[in-house]
Enzyme design. Structure first.
Site, PDB file in Angstrom:
ATOM      1  N   HIS A 300      82.299  41.136  -2.578  1.00  0.00           N
ATOM      2  CA  HIS A 300      81.095  40.614  -3.221  1.00  0.00           C
ATOM      3  C   HIS A 300      80.321  39.782  -2.216  1.00  0.00           C
ATOM      4  CE1 HIS A 300      78.530  38.555  -6.142  1.00  0.00           C
ATOM      5  NE2 HIS A 300      78.820  39.553  -6.962  1.00  0.00           N
ATOM      6  N   ASP A 356      83.117  44.766 -11.448  1.00  0.00           N
ATOM      7  CA  ASP A 356      83.019  46.192 -11.730  1.00  0.00           C
ATOM      8  C   ASP A 356      84.338  46.943 -11.620  1.00  0.00           C
ATOM      9  OD1 ASP A 356      80.321  46.310 -12.338  1.00  0.00           O
ATOM     10  OD2 ASP A 356      79.783  46.222 -10.227  1.00  0.00           O
TER      11      ASP A 356
HETATM   12  N1  ACO Z   1      85.874  48.327   0.892  1.00  0.00           N
HETATM   13  C1  ACO Z   1      86.192  48.312   2.196  1.00  0.00           C
HETATM   14  N2  ACO Z   1      85.693  47.443   3.107  1.00  0.00           N
HETATM   15  C2  ACO Z   1      84.805  46.563   2.629  1.00  0.00           C
HETATM   16  C3  ACO Z   1      84.397  46.527   1.274  1.00  0.00           C
HETATM   17  C4  ACO Z   1      84.972  47.449   0.394  1.00  0.00           C
HETATM   18  N3  ACO Z   1      84.663  47.460  -0.890  1.00  0.00           N
HETATM   19  N4  ACO Z   1      83.499  45.533   1.099  1.00  0.00           N
HETATM   20  C5  ACO Z   1      83.333  44.976   2.307  1.00  0.00           C
HETATM   21  N5  ACO Z   1      84.112  45.595   3.232  1.00  0.00           N
HETATM   22  C6  ACO Z   1      84.264  45.239   4.647  1.00  0.00           C
HETATM   23  C7  ACO Z   1      83.049  45.667   5.445  1.00  0.00           C
HETATM   24  O1  ACO Z   1      83.235  46.956   5.984  1.00  0.00           O
HETATM   25  C8  ACO Z   1      83.026  44.605   6.517  1.00  0.00           C
HETATM   26  O2  ACO Z   1      84.057  44.900   7.438  1.00  0.00           O
HETATM   27  P1  ACO Z   1      83.838  44.644   9.032  1.00  0.00           P
HETATM   28  O3  ACO Z   1      83.695  43.148   9.154  1.00  0.00           O
HETATM   29  O4  ACO Z   1      85.039  45.200   9.658  1.00  0.00           O
HETATM   30  O5  ACO Z   1      82.563  45.367   9.366  1.00  0.00           O
HETATM   31  C9  ACO Z   1      83.450  43.341   5.791  1.00  0.00           C
HETATM   32  O6  ACO Z   1      84.282  43.810   4.707  1.00  0.00           O
HETATM   33  C10 ACO Z   1      82.283  42.521   5.237  1.00  0.00           C
HETATM   34  O7  ACO Z   1      81.512  43.353   4.370  1.00  0.00           O
HETATM   35  P2  ACO Z   1      79.947  43.307   4.164  1.00  0.00           P
HETATM   36  O8  ACO Z   1      79.476  44.702   3.867  1.00  0.00           O
HETATM   37  O9  ACO Z   1      79.309  42.570   5.295  1.00  0.00           O
HETATM   38  O10 ACO Z   1      79.838  42.395   2.878  1.00  0.00           O
HETATM   39  P3  ACO Z   1      78.538  42.218   1.970  1.00  0.00           P
HETATM   40  O11 ACO Z   1      78.602  40.861   1.426  1.00  0.00           O
HETATM   41  O12 ACO Z   1      77.299  42.634   2.685  1.00  0.00           O
HETATM   42  O13 ACO Z   1      78.779  43.332   0.833  1.00  0.00           O
HETATM   43  C11 ACO Z   1      79.325  44.369  -1.198  1.00  0.00           C
HETATM   44  C12 ACO Z   1      79.156  43.036  -0.433  1.00  0.00           C
HETATM   45  C13 ACO Z   1      78.027  45.228  -1.088  1.00  0.00           C
HETATM   46  C14 ACO Z   1      79.583  44.078  -2.671  1.00  0.00           C
HETATM   47  C15 ACO Z   1      80.513  45.154  -0.588  1.00  0.00           C
HETATM   48  O14 ACO Z   1      81.686  44.371  -0.648  1.00  0.00           O
HETATM   49  C16 ACO Z   1      80.726  46.506  -1.231  1.00  0.00           C
HETATM   50  O15 ACO Z   1      80.075  47.484  -0.851  1.00  0.00           O
HETATM   51  N6  ACO Z   1      81.641  46.611  -2.261  1.00  0.00           N
HETATM   52  C17 ACO Z   1      81.855  47.834  -2.956  1.00  0.00           C
HETATM   53  C18 ACO Z   1      80.730  48.085  -3.976  1.00  0.00           C
HETATM   54  C19 ACO Z   1      80.865  47.177  -5.182  1.00  0.00           C
HETATM   55  O16 ACO Z   1      81.941  47.047  -5.769  1.00  0.00           O
HETATM   56  N7  ACO Z   1      79.720  46.592  -5.602  1.00  0.00           N
HETATM   57  C20 ACO Z   1      79.667  45.724  -6.788  1.00  0.00           C
HETATM   58  C21 ACO Z   1      79.350  44.318  -6.423  1.00  0.00           C
HETATM   59  S1  ACO Z   1      79.395  43.287  -7.896  1.00  0.00           S
HETATM   60  C22 ACO Z   1      77.926  43.557  -8.706  1.00  0.00           C
HETATM   61  O17 ACO Z   1      76.932  43.928  -8.118  1.00  0.00           O
HETATM   62  C23 ACO Z   1      77.822  43.359 -10.191  1.00  0.00           C
END
Ligand code: ACO
Length: 424
Positions: A300, A356
């Site tokens: 998140h 979610d």
């Molecule tokens: N699975 C695997 N790796 C992940 C995930 C994931 N779900 N989420 C983040 N990471 C990793 C990224 O690849 C990154 O790794 P790195 O440092 O090696 O490059 C690190 O964790 C940081 O991730 P970011 O993408 O920079 O985090 P950000 O805060 O931008 O993204 C987000 C948050 C979009 C929610 C992300 O975690 C994601 O895509 N999750 C899956 C989709 C999801 O469940 N969305 C619902 C959110 S809740 C809502 O909207 C109601």
């Protein structure tokens, strides 16, 4: 602040942990050039308003509406009371609650012409598209809603919108199923009535299992507000033009429709189905770690230790499955969560289940098709959008939303008329 282009220093006050963008604008090389601006795509580090609606501490996993922890509201309150709290800023007295419940209940009906144009959508129309269009159309049924400076008028539209959203959402669902629309039943509670409009067939009185009603009510509470997220920002941005609240909320519904906002729970279900069985989890996790997959429902932008809503939803899952029977995907989800939470990759990146991860499983147990998931989110989020809109229109510091840009295109080109340009 020191401008390293000129060496000049500026005293920029820090208030509430922020500096004013207008103060930054005073930093300039000379009178000819514009002042310094801040480049922040996606408003990742920009406060757009002062708000007293919702507090989030992402590190500690805290979510509070008007100061009340989400856990207490989910356990002891109900969605209508939470809606009152969000909109009015305080918990209702008995008389205030009764009046609020009465008002919301008696505004659940929509004009017959609304039904008429809803029937005009194609059989395969996405219910979220129908909801967005119908809420926008309500502005034409209530033209007085344009008078946003009148407090009574604002209140009336807020009541109407919270009341009618389940009716519109349920009818959008029935439209896709080719089933007749069910009119609201004013004897039922808000959430029970919604279930009746969705699922009632020929029975005289629709009776939902109390545990299902409670679980759906809790899900609405959990989604009721989340401070300045994408859709709330859309409501505020459109509302800042002083348009009526139906048009502003329709914009919020549009924002929520997108897969990066309201669509993640559907993606979780698709992922769990693809994994198929517990034995396939280790290979899937390897895929995530190699960057070939994303563990949907994990991580998140704000919550970095846990999402308090996920903990509550996990409990609600048990209640729902007690009634509906266990969704076989639950076992995969629980095992996936267990393995991921112990894995260095996820621990290091502070990736935890978000709201979610389990909500899609519950919605599926209710027999909602995935297209309805975002509609349910929209119904829950409506009081939050309206509370934020109300705050916006009464905030003297707010102006019409109008961000700056960094222009990257051409300048001063000479226009050549088509007849000359197209000459061989
Ligand atoms: N699975 C695997 N790796 C992940 C995930 C994931 N779900 N989420 C983040 N990471 C990793 C990224 O690849 C990154 O790794 P790195 O440092 O090696 O490059 C690190 O964790 C940081 O991730 P970011 O993408 O920079 O985090 P950000 O805060 O931008 O993204 C987000 C948050 C979009 C929610 C992300 O975690 C994601 O895509 N999750 C899956 C989709 C999801 O469940 N969305 C619902 C959110 S809740 C809502 O909207 C109601």
């Amino acid at each position: 602040m020191r401008d390293n282009r000129t060496g000049q220093e500026y005293d920029v006050p820090i208030v509430d942990g922020t500096i004013k963008a207008a103060d930054v604008g005073k930093i300039r090389t000379d009178e000819e050039n514009p002042g310094l601006a801040v480049y922040d795509p996606g408003f990742v580090n920009t406060a757009s308003c002062r708000s007293s609606v919702t507090y989030i501490d992402g590190e500690k996993g805290i979510l509070e509406y008007r100061g009340y922890p989400i856990e207490q509201l989910a356990e002891h309150s109900n969605f209508l009371e939470v809606a009152y709290l969000l909109v009015h800023g305080h918990l209702p007295s008995k008389a205030e609650y009764d009046a609020w419940e009465h008002e919301i209940t008696y505004h659940t009906f929509v004009h017959e012409n609304v039904k008429g144009f809803m029937e005009g959508f194609r059989y395969d129309a996405h219910p979220m598209g129908i909801l967005m269009a119908s809420v926008g159309a309500l502005s034409t049924f209530y033209p007085e809603s344009r008078n946003i400076s009148d407090a009574d008028n604002r209140h009336m539209q807020i009541v109407r919108m919270i009341a009618k959203m389940p009716t519109l959402g349920a009818w959008a669902f029935r439209n896709a199923q080719g089933k007749p629309y069910v009119y609201p039943d004013n004897e039922l509670s808000y959430t029970e009535n919604f279930l009746a409009m969705l699922f009632k067939m020929s029975e005289k009185k629709f009776e939902a299992d109390e545990r299902l009603v409670k679980a759906l009510d809790v899900l609405f509470i959990l989604h009721a507000d989340h401070e300045q997220n994408c859709s709330t920002n859309a409501v505020r941005s459109v509302g800042s033009s002083q348009v009526d609240p139906y048009s502003a909320v329709a914009a919020g519904i549009g924002a929520l429709y997108g897969p990066l906002h309201g669509g993640a729970n559907e993606a979780v279900l698709r992922m769990l189905r693809r994994i198929g069985s517990k034995e396939n989890i280790p290979a899937f996790i390897e895929g995530v770690k190699n960057g070939n997959e994303r563990l949907m429902g994990f991580g998140h932008r704000v919550y970095k230790n846990f999402d308090p809503r996920a903990t509550i939803i996990k409990k609600a899952c048990d209640d729902v499955f007690e009634v509906t029977g266990v969704n076989p995907l639950l076992e995969i989800a629980k095992e996936l969560e267990k393995i991921a939470l112990e894995d260095e990759y996820f621990v290091k990146r502070k990736l935890y289940p978000n709201v979610d991860f389990y909500s899609g499983l519950i919605y599926e147990a209710f027999q909602f098709p995935p297209e309805m998931f975002t509609v349910l989110f929209a119904i829950g989020r409506t009081p939050g959008w309206l509370a934020q809109w109300l705050e916006l229109v009464q905030d003297k510091e707010q102006k019409i939303a109008r961000p700056k840009q960094i222009y990257t295109g051409d300048r001063g080109l000479d226009f050549v008329p088509a007849a000359e340009r197209w000459k061989q």
